[in-house]
Design an enzyme around this catalytic site. Structure first.
Site, mmCIF file in Angstrom:
data_model
loop_
_atom_site.group_PDB
_atom_site.id
_atom_site.type_symbol
_atom_site.label_atom_id
_atom_site.label_comp_id
_atom_site.label_asym_id
_atom_site.label_seq_id
_atom_site.Cartn_x
_atom_site.Cartn_y
_atom_site.Cartn_z
ATOM 1 N N ARG A 165 64.945 45.632 23.918
ATOM 2 C CA ARG A 165 65.506 45.278 22.645
ATOM 3 C C ARG A 165 66.692 44.473 22.394
ATOM 4 O O ARG A 165 67.064 44.579 21.324
ATOM 5 C CB ARG A 165 64.992 46.190 21.407
ATOM 6 C CG ARG A 165 63.591 46.523 21.387
ATOM 7 C CD ARG A 165 63.221 47.256 19.954
ATOM 8 N NE ARG A 165 61.710 47.556 19.889
ATOM 9 C CZ ARG A 165 61.146 48.658 20.643
ATOM 10 N NH1 ARG A 165 62.193 49.395 21.069
ATOM 11 N NH2 ARG A 165 60.065 48.733 20.514
ATOM 12 N N LYS A 177 72.442 30.955 21.189
ATOM 13 C CA LYS A 177 70.999 30.435 21.090
ATOM 14 C C LYS A 177 70.691 30.656 22.492
ATOM 15 O O LYS A 177 71.264 29.993 23.355
ATOM 16 C CB LYS A 177 70.994 29.059 20.697
ATOM 17 C CG LYS A 177 71.114 28.966 19.056
ATOM 18 C CD LYS A 177 70.553 27.372 18.906
ATOM 19 C CE LYS A 177 71.218 26.758 17.903
ATOM 20 N NZ LYS A 177 71.063 25.270 17.856
HETATM 21 N N1 GLY Z 1 73.308 28.837 23.653
HETATM 22 C C1 GLY Z 1 73.758 27.714 23.230
HETATM 23 C C2 GLY Z 1 73.931 27.515 21.615
HETATM 24 O O1 GLY Z 1 74.046 28.575 20.989
HETATM 25 O O2 GLY Z 1 74.338 26.715 20.884
#
Ligand code: GLY
Length: 340
Positions: free
Chosen positions: A106, A128
């Site tokens: 997790r 991201k």
């Molecule tokens: N890993 C790319 C972003 O967070 O934009």
């Protein structure tokens, strides 16, 4: 990157690769290094017990099956909750390794060693993570911030010229986000300027509820032409090349919607062409082909959403409800400009 208790350093410079060990968080005993065969860089992890996991080359590595295989591998290696994943490579590797780190137990810590220009100015920063589905790019993922991002600009000298140019596509985007002219800077300062802008946007809007979406400038049509190329419907484009085309398209869309004038439109051609990036729509592609991708774009909520310029002082804003006829008109205007 200022994110409260999840803040982390972004280290940029020649020789930064030699400092990876300094940024391994306390308590780590084992390290899973995730990389690709064609990436010629390995971090020195000193006394730590490390194992290299080589994932397939190219975008193919960003899949659920590779993620599952990688998770099985690191479990077999015996990575514990307090251990570390180190991603060494471009955006494919940092997205994949970050995703696996975010779900293994997790969520365990990971560190990005970005070895492409695109990863150093964009992909390795921001948290991201994700993999692709056949229905589209990055459809499964998480927000999971790294413990540090290491950008050794000397690793960029081994990139093939097209891959380097792909990073310039993201750099071109930053020129519309207030970076000032980047191609006259030394590389280290240019990378640092882009990374700082990205970090500022992420710091105020980590989960992309608002302002962070402006970092997607050029990406809506960019993703569509990139996906159509990958599907064999037109020439295959690197991500940054597709973003460059997407930036010019976004300018035409803003222009046909009366949001910007000729001066701003021409500035897009000037930036993209000065960086040696493509500014024309791919030959043979029809605007009707793009809709299935534009309407599926993860930023589209019911109708098409673009980041577009405006007369406003700070330039860009997210515009929802863009219709097919708007897109057709802009496409036509860009094709006519291509023909001149
Ligand atoms: N890993 C790319 C972003 O967070 O934009």
């Amino acid at each position: 990157m200022e994110l409260g208790e999840r803040s982390y350093p972004i280290i940029i410079g020649v020789g930064a690769l030699a400092r990876v060990r300094d940024f391994v968080p306390p308590g780590v005993a084992k390290v899973a290094v995730v990389t690709q065969k064609n990436i010629p860089h390995r971090p020195d992890l000193g006394e730590l017990d490390s194992r290299i996991f080589t994932v397939p080359d190219g975008e193919d590595a960003k899949s659920m099956s590779v993620a599952a295989e990688l998770a099985e591998g690191i479990a077999e290696f015996g990575l514990s909750r307090s251990d570390l994943v180190v991603a060494v490579g471009g955006g494919v590797v940092t997205d994949l390794a970050g995703f696996v780190a975010s779900v293994y137990f997790r969520g365990i810590r990971y560190l990005n060693v970005a070895t492409t220009l695109l990863a150093q100015v964009d992909a390795a920063i921001g948290g991201k993570t994700g993999v692709n589905l056949s229905a589209g790019k990055n459809l499964v993922g998480s927000f999971w911030q790294p413990s540090a991002v290491i950008c050794d600009v000397s690793t960029l000298s081994t990139l093939n010229p097209r891959e380097y140019r792909s990073g310039l596509g993201e750099m071109a985007k930053y020129e519309f986000l207030g970076s000032g002219r980047l191609d006259t800077e030394d590389l280290e300062s240019a990378v640092a300027r882009c990374a700082a802008i990205k970090a500022d946007y992420v710091a105020v809007d980590e989960r992309e509820g608002g302002r962070r979406a402006l970092l997607n400038y050029g990406h809506t049509m960019g993703h569509a032409v990139e996906a159509l190329g990958l599907a064999g419907r037109s020439e295959r484009l690197y991500h940054g090349e597709a973003v460059a085309i997407g930036l010019v398209f976004a300018a035409h869309l803003a222009h046909t919607l009366g949001r910007i004038g000729n001066k701003e439109l021409n500035a897009h051609y000037e930036v993209v062409e000065r960086m040696g990036l493509p500014s024309r729509l791919p030959a043979g592609l029809d605007v009707e082909d793009t809709f299935s991708f534009l309407e599926r774009d993860k930023k589209a909520m019911g109708s098409m959403t673009f980041v577009l310029g405006s007369g406003a002082v700070d330039g860009l804003e997210v515009v929802r409800g863009v219709g097919r006829d708007d897109v057709r008109r802009a496409w036509q205007e860009m094709r006519e400009a291509d023909a001149r």
